[in-house]
Design an enzyme around this catalytic site. Structure first.
Site, PDB file in Angstrom:
ATOM      1  N   GLU A   3       0.848  -1.193   0.000  1.00 27.28           N
ATOM      2  CA  GLU A   3       0.000   0.000   0.000  1.00 27.28           C
ATOM      3  C   GLU A   3       0.884   1.243   0.000  1.00 27.28           C
ATOM      4  O   GLU A   3       2.114   1.168   0.126  1.00 27.28           O
ATOM      5  CB  GLU A   3      -0.960  -0.053   1.183  1.00 27.28           C
ATOM      6  CG  GLU A   3      -1.805  -1.325   1.147  1.00 27.28           C
ATOM      7  CD  GLU A   3      -3.112  -1.242   1.929  1.00 27.28           C
ATOM      8  OE1 GLU A   3      -3.632  -0.136   2.122  1.00 27.28           O
ATOM      9  OE2 GLU A   3      -3.614  -2.309   2.322  1.00 27.28           O
ATOM     10  N   LYS A  52       0.982   4.233  -5.290  1.00 29.76           N
ATOM     11  CA  LYS A  52       1.770   3.001  -5.280  1.00 29.76           C
ATOM     12  C   LYS A  52       2.893   3.017  -6.306  1.00 29.76           C
ATOM     13  O   LYS A  52       3.439   1.963  -6.641  1.00 29.76           O
ATOM     14  CB  LYS A  52       0.845   1.801  -5.516  1.00 29.76           C
ATOM     15  CG  LYS A  52      -0.239   1.655  -4.447  1.00 29.76           C
ATOM     16  CD  LYS A  52      -1.125   0.456  -4.706  1.00 29.76           C
ATOM     17  CE  LYS A  52      -2.210   0.343  -3.640  1.00 29.76           C
ATOM     18  NZ  LYS A  52      -3.062  -0.863  -3.815  1.00 29.76           N
ATOM     19  N   ARG A 257     -11.802  -8.423  -5.062  1.00 23.53           N
ATOM     20  CA  ARG A 257     -10.986  -8.395  -3.852  1.00 23.53           C
ATOM     21  C   ARG A 257     -11.844  -8.737  -2.642  1.00 23.53           C
ATOM     22  O   ARG A 257     -13.022  -8.387  -2.578  1.00 23.53           O
ATOM     23  CB  ARG A 257     -10.358  -7.005  -3.656  1.00 23.53           C
ATOM     24  CG  ARG A 257      -9.435  -6.560  -4.767  1.00 23.53           C
ATOM     25  CD  ARG A 257      -8.178  -7.421  -4.858  1.00 23.53           C
ATOM     26  NE  ARG A 257      -7.405  -7.371  -3.630  1.00 23.53           N
ATOM     27  CZ  ARG A 257      -6.508  -6.417  -3.346  1.00 23.53           C
ATOM     28  NH1 ARG A 257      -6.278  -5.455  -4.226  1.00 23.53           N
ATOM     29  NH2 ARG A 257      -5.829  -6.449  -2.220  1.00 23.53           N
TER      30      ARG A 257
END
Length: 267
Positions: A3, A52, A257
């Protein structure tokens, strides 16, 4: 996938180790040989993160060359003292300074960037809570008119850059918001609370090198989901009792996810 706090911490570390000094840049694997040759011997000017994405800057101002790295699911830097010795495994990029060096393996992206490339990257990313130049209004504008669930919006890098599954699950729990609620049903005060919480929690992640989301008064009871991780409220705790109300933590799937939430605390 790491993250955003991990990339910011990495950028700060590389800035301390290499910043202001010439470095040796190679590609032992050979897949980035031309790019490494273009950077080899230049001064490592700075490193920064956008969500990211890691951007390294080389050379004097006005003649800067840039390297873009996205670690993806499998990429990682490994730091070693100099001289580094023979590379082990498939090393895409090796940066070696006078005292320390680092090997990059398995990234999704490792490529030279132009100023136009960086401009295009920043344009397609949402604001990064860890950057001082972030404009949360951009994220609010995208959320307040969307029919998509807030749980999906927080993971969309075009809305907010740097948020992953752990921060998504935990910040929504701390705000008492069901991850399935539509973005347009989120009030401005709720969004402001989410944004402020992300800024604070991700800064803790940069300082500590790990995600820490539990409020002091809740930092007790059942252990974390893994021996080397801090406690979480809901992330990877499905079926276990909520730390606040005792209701079993739920699990679902959203945009491919895993999703975790407390059905009672997050109405």
């Amino acid at each position: 996938m790491p993250e955003g706090h991990t990339l910011h911490r990495l950028a700060r570390r590389q800035q301390r180790v290499f910043g202001g000094r010439p470095v040796r840049v190679t590609s032992p694997q050979g897949r980035f040989a031309d790019g490494a040759a273009a950077l080899d011997g230049l001064v490592f000017a700075k490193a920064e993160a956008w969500g990211k994405h890691l951007i390294q800057h080389y050379g004097p101002r006005g003649q800067r060359r840039m390297l873009h790295v996205h670690l993806g699911l499998y990429g990682a830097f490994a730091e070693l003292p100099a001289p580094m010795g023979e590379p082990v495994g498939q090393v895409r990029l090796r940066i070696e300074g006078a005292e320390m060096g680092t090997d990059l393996r398995g990234p999704t992206a490792c490529e030279l960037y132009t100023p136009a490339d960086l401009e295009a990257l920043v344009a397609r990313l949402g604001p990064d809570p860890l950057r001082s130049d972030a404009d949360p209004q951009r994220a609010w504008a995208a959320i307040c008119r969307s029919r998509r669930p807030i749980g999906a919006l927080l993971m969309d890098q075009r809305v907010i850059a740097g948020v992953g599954n752990v921060y998504r699950a935990e910040v929504l729990f701390r705000a008492g918001i069901d991850p399935h609620r539509e973005g347009r049903a989120i009030s401005r005060p709720e969004f402001d609370e989410i944004w402020s919480d992300l800024v604070a929690l991700m800064k803790v992640g940069v300082r500590r090198g790990r995600i820490h989301v539990i409020r002091p008064e809740d930092d007790h009871g059942a252990p974390s989901y893994a021996a080397d991780r801090p406690r979480t409220y809901v992330y990877r705790r499905h079926g276990e009792p909520c730390r606040i109300c005792g209701t079993a933590v739920a699990i679902g799937e959203l945009d491919g996810r895993k999703l975790y939430w407390c059905p009672d605390c997050q109405r």
